[in-house]
Design a protein around this motif. Structure first.
Motif, mmCIF file in Angstrom:
data_model
loop_
_atom_site.group_PDB
_atom_site.id
_atom_site.type_symbol
_atom_site.label_atom_id
_atom_site.label_comp_id
_atom_site.label_asym_id
_atom_site.label_seq_id
_atom_site.Cartn_x
_atom_site.Cartn_y
_atom_site.Cartn_z
ATOM 1 N N ASP A 119 0.813 -1.057 0.155
ATOM 2 C CA ASP A 119 -0.051 -0.042 -0.077
ATOM 3 C C ASP A 119 0.828 1.112 -0.116
ATOM 4 O O ASP A 119 1.892 1.331 0.319
ATOM 5 C CB ASP A 119 -0.954 -0.122 1.468
ATOM 6 C CG ASP A 119 -1.994 -0.970 0.947
ATOM 7 O OD1 ASP A 119 -2.165 -1.445 0.216
ATOM 8 O OD2 ASP A 119 -2.336 -1.503 2.244
ATOM 9 N N PRO A 120 0.389 2.284 -0.452
ATOM 10 C CA PRO A 120 1.178 3.736 -0.860
ATOM 11 C C PRO A 120 1.323 4.089 0.956
ATOM 12 O O PRO A 120 0.584 3.792 1.629
ATOM 13 C CB PRO A 120 0.047 4.648 -1.425
ATOM 14 C CG PRO A 120 -0.800 3.559 -2.325
ATOM 15 C CD PRO A 120 -0.845 2.381 -1.464
ATOM 16 N N LEU A 121 2.624 4.585 1.007
ATOM 17 C CA LEU A 121 2.968 5.168 2.573
ATOM 18 C C LEU A 121 2.408 6.619 2.576
ATOM 19 O O LEU A 121 2.665 7.272 1.622
ATOM 20 C CB LEU A 121 4.497 4.979 2.713
ATOM 21 C CG LEU A 121 4.949 4.857 3.998
ATOM 22 C CD1 LEU A 121 4.509 3.635 4.628
ATOM 23 C CD2 LEU A 121 6.511 4.852 4.078
ATOM 24 N N ALA A 122 1.595 6.978 3.637
ATOM 25 C CA ALA A 122 1.170 8.131 4.197
ATOM 26 C C ALA A 122 2.469 9.088 4.130
ATOM 27 O O ALA A 122 3.726 8.567 4.706
ATOM 28 C CB ALA A 122 0.332 8.146 5.306
ATOM 29 N N HIS A 123 2.411 10.383 3.798
ATOM 30 C CA HIS A 123 3.392 11.328 3.820
ATOM 31 C C HIS A 123 3.931 11.587 5.332
ATOM 32 O O HIS A 123 5.220 11.628 5.485
ATOM 33 C CB HIS A 123 2.930 12.593 3.281
ATOM 34 C CG HIS A 123 3.764 13.727 3.481
ATOM 35 N ND1 HIS A 123 5.381 13.824 2.972
ATOM 36 C CD2 HIS A 123 3.810 15.028 4.098
ATOM 37 C CE1 HIS A 123 5.825 15.099 3.370
ATOM 38 N NE2 HIS A 123 4.929 15.728 4.025
ATOM 39 N N PRO A 124 3.134 11.633 6.308
ATOM 40 C CA PRO A 124 3.662 11.854 7.562
ATOM 41 C C PRO A 124 4.380 10.649 7.824
ATOM 42 O O PRO A 124 5.377 10.900 8.784
ATOM 43 C CB PRO A 124 2.398 12.056 8.582
ATOM 44 C CG PRO A 124 1.362 12.542 7.397
ATOM 45 C CD PRO A 124 1.574 11.757 6.217
ATOM 46 N N VAL A 125 4.097 9.562 7.694
ATOM 47 C CA VAL A 125 4.823 8.057 8.061
ATOM 48 C C VAL A 125 6.268 8.243 7.430
ATOM 49 O O VAL A 125 7.249 7.904 7.968
ATOM 50 C CB VAL A 125 4.151 7.016 7.498
ATOM 51 C CG1 VAL A 125 4.916 5.902 8.051
ATOM 52 C CG2 VAL A 125 2.716 6.925 8.471
ATOM 53 N N GLY A 126 6.033 8.498 6.087
ATOM 54 C CA GLY A 126 7.297 8.468 5.478
ATOM 55 C C GLY A 126 8.219 9.850 5.937
ATOM 56 O O GLY A 126 9.606 9.432 5.988
ATOM 57 N N ALA A 127 7.742 10.683 6.198
ATOM 58 C CA ALA A 127 8.519 11.921 6.555
ATOM 59 C C ALA A 127 9.335 11.491 8.069
ATOM 60 O O ALA A 127 10.352 11.815 8.256
ATOM 61 C CB ALA A 127 7.614 13.075 7.034
ATOM 62 N N ASP A 128 8.527 10.907 8.998
ATOM 63 C CA ASP A 128 8.816 10.530 10.286
ATOM 64 C C ASP A 128 9.980 9.628 10.172
ATOM 65 O O ASP A 128 11.203 9.978 10.798
ATOM 66 C CB ASP A 128 7.712 9.924 11.046
ATOM 67 C CG ASP A 128 6.711 11.020 11.583
ATOM 68 O OD1 ASP A 128 7.109 12.388 11.485
ATOM 69 O OD2 ASP A 128 5.888 10.688 12.262
ATOM 70 N N SER A 129 9.981 8.398 9.326
ATOM 71 C CA SER A 129 11.005 7.485 9.261
ATOM 72 C C SER A 129 12.081 8.064 8.616
ATOM 73 O O SER A 129 13.272 7.992 9.056
ATOM 74 C CB SER A 129 10.361 6.143 8.791
ATOM 75 O OG SER A 129 9.978 6.608 7.379
ATOM 76 N N THR A 130 12.049 8.918 7.660
ATOM 77 C CA THR A 130 13.138 9.369 6.891
ATOM 78 C C THR A 130 13.815 10.370 7.736
ATOM 79 O O THR A 130 15.187 10.309 7.928
ATOM 80 C CB THR A 130 12.767 10.472 5.663
ATOM 81 O OG1 THR A 130 12.001 9.563 4.977
ATOM 82 C CG2 THR A 130 13.719 10.987 5.119
ATOM 83 N N ILE A 131 13.089 11.261 8.808
ATOM 84 C CA ILE A 131 14.079 12.286 9.431
ATOM 85 C C ILE A 131 14.775 11.389 10.670
ATOM 86 O O ILE A 131 15.964 11.731 10.807
ATOM 87 C CB ILE A 131 13.108 13.223 10.170
ATOM 88 C CG1 ILE A 131 12.457 14.174 8.833
ATOM 89 C CG2 ILE A 131 13.697 13.849 11.476
ATOM 90 C CD1 ILE A 131 11.327 15.182 9.486
ATOM 91 N N VAL A 179 15.102 21.186 2.499
ATOM 92 C CA VAL A 179 15.124 20.952 4.033
ATOM 93 C C VAL A 179 16.329 19.506 4.019
ATOM 94 O O VAL A 179 17.267 19.990 4.601
ATOM 95 C CB VAL A 179 14.167 20.566 4.830
ATOM 96 C CG1 VAL A 179 14.384 20.171 6.121
ATOM 97 C CG2 VAL A 179 13.158 21.886 4.997
ATOM 98 N N LEU A 180 15.898 18.553 3.292
ATOM 99 C CA LEU A 180 16.804 17.681 3.246
ATOM 100 C C LEU A 180 18.102 17.834 2.527
ATOM 101 O O LEU A 180 19.325 17.246 3.071
ATOM 102 C CB LEU A 180 16.085 16.352 2.594
ATOM 103 C CG LEU A 180 14.842 15.902 3.351
ATOM 104 C CD1 LEU A 180 14.048 14.789 2.607
ATOM 105 C CD2 LEU A 180 15.543 15.133 4.939
ATOM 106 N N TYR A 181 18.094 18.476 1.474
ATOM 107 C CA TYR A 181 19.216 18.756 0.818
ATOM 108 C C TYR A 181 20.271 19.758 1.591
ATOM 109 O O TYR A 181 21.375 19.370 1.732
ATOM 110 C CB TYR A 181 18.961 19.772 -0.455
ATOM 111 C CG TYR A 181 20.185 20.071 -1.356
ATOM 112 C CD1 TYR A 181 20.763 19.269 -2.199
ATOM 113 C CD2 TYR A 181 20.717 21.416 -1.003
ATOM 114 C CE1 TYR A 181 21.933 19.553 -2.836
ATOM 115 C CE2 TYR A 181 21.998 21.604 -1.690
ATOM 116 C CZ TYR A 181 22.440 20.895 -2.736
ATOM 117 O OH TYR A 181 23.538 21.243 -3.390
#
Length: 365
Positions: free
Chosen positions: A93-105, A161-163
């Protein structure tokens, strides 16, 4: 090919040739067990990971792209799912933006904390000059990469921000769909032509990455998305960890036509050590000989030339051949290539020079 003029190891047993690797998932493994003991084992050795600082030194691994992968829930162990004579795994399933942002950070934070705790043993690098300087002083050169760009919203604000935090490489999808593009499913046998091309935010992401000088990784992107990037991008085409579809007809591998497009752009493909993407039978089986890896390298060299082939191990993210085992076992591959007639100059290109060259042609920092 001309045989290597000298063996790939020095008389002291230290690797005489270096490896810069296009893809690993060590940050994910630490994220899944973020205890002080896990950090300590990465820094001092003795970890269960394919990569830690001690294994890297033993194997001549001098740096690489450290992937941030926002994980999906899988219905079973991936190695088991890819072990049969054929498979067709549904896209997660597609990953919600907040979930992806939290784990990425969180994983970016892990890399920055490892850099600080290593006291010079690991350096987060934002330019080729910084990579070269880290290698010269014996520090593992880590480049921040994301595999699955769910943390970046369609407005692209998080990209800036990530850059600023050090991000220099983006794979817009993993093998799932998101608001940028369509991921290729884990399917064998299968063409990589499995769905539509880029969505409008994906087209804008390509342009913005070009402006910033961020590498775009085409691994996991379906074929129509690949051709959209090839049309839109003014940077070299790069697949950090993909293999040859003609030798292993899994959806994740690149067709000869795709490889030719990479060659025309002066891009690079990093050989993926994942056995399911190497073997003719598509099985995730660690009992895979080094000859199988070399056949893919031979085919990549034929399509891309000596400046277009590199390594993209997928350490800590896949089942790799027992003959290598971990980053400490990289000399086994180097020795195999030398014995097969690869010259020392060619091994250096594949091992590290081609990565630094394509990064230098892509990055603006």
């Amino acid at each position: 090919m001309v045989r290597a003029a000298r063996p790939p190891h020095s008389c002291l047993g230290e690797p005489a040739l270096k490896v810069f690797d296009g893809h690993n998932d060590a940050l994910l493994r630490i994220y899944q067990d973020p205890t002080p003991a896990t950090f300590e084992a990465f820094l001092k050795g003795g970890s269960s990971l394919h990569i830690d600082l001690a294994k890297a030194r033993t194997g001549g691994l001098v740096g690489g792209l450290f992937a941030i992968f926002p994980p999906s829930q899988m219905a079973g162990d991936l190695a088991d799912l890819l072990s049969g004579p054929g498979y067709d795994l549904p896209l997660p399933d597609p990953l919600a933006h907040p979930v992806g942002a939290d784990s990425t950070i969180a994983m970016a934070s892990i890399l920055l904390r490892l850099e600080k705790a290593s006291k010079g043993g690991l350096t987060v690098c934002r330019s080729v000059a910084e990579i070269e300087a880290a290698i010269a002083r014996g520090s593992l050169a880590a480049v921040l990469h994301i595999e699955g760009a769910e943390a970046i919203g369609p407005d692209l604000h998080m990209l800036d921000v990530l850059y600023a935090a050090g991000l220099r490489s983006v794979g817009m999808v993993w093998s799932r769909n998101n608001h940028f593009a369509h991921g290729v499913p884990m399917r064998f046998p299968s063409s990589p032509d499995t769905g539509p091309g880029l969505l409008e935010p994906g087209r804008r992401l390509v342009k913005r990455c070009n402006e910033l000088g961020v590498l775009l990784d085409l691994s996991h992107l379906n074929e129509r998305g690949f051709w959209d990037v090839a049309e839109l991008s003014d940077a070299p085409l790069v697949a950090t960890h993909s293999n040859v579809h003609a030798l292993c007809p899994v959806s994740r591998n690149l067709t000869n036509e795709q490889l030719d497009a990479v060659a025309r752009s002066r891009g690079v493909v990093g050989l993926n050590f994942a056995t399911a993407f190497l073997r003719e039978d598509g099985r995730m089986d660690p009992d895979t000989p080094l000859d199988t890896m070399r056949r893919h390298l031979d085919a990549l060299l034929e399509r891309l030339g000596e400046e277009g082939v590199a390594l993209g191990s997928d350490f800590d993210g896949a089942t790799i051949p027992n003959a290598i085992g971990s980053s400490a076992g990289l000399p086994a591959l180097i020795e195999h290539l030398a014995a097969a007639g690869y010259s020392e100059a060619l091994i250096e290109r594949i091992g590290w020079r081609n990565w630094l060259s394509v990064l230098d042609r892509t990055w603006k920092a």
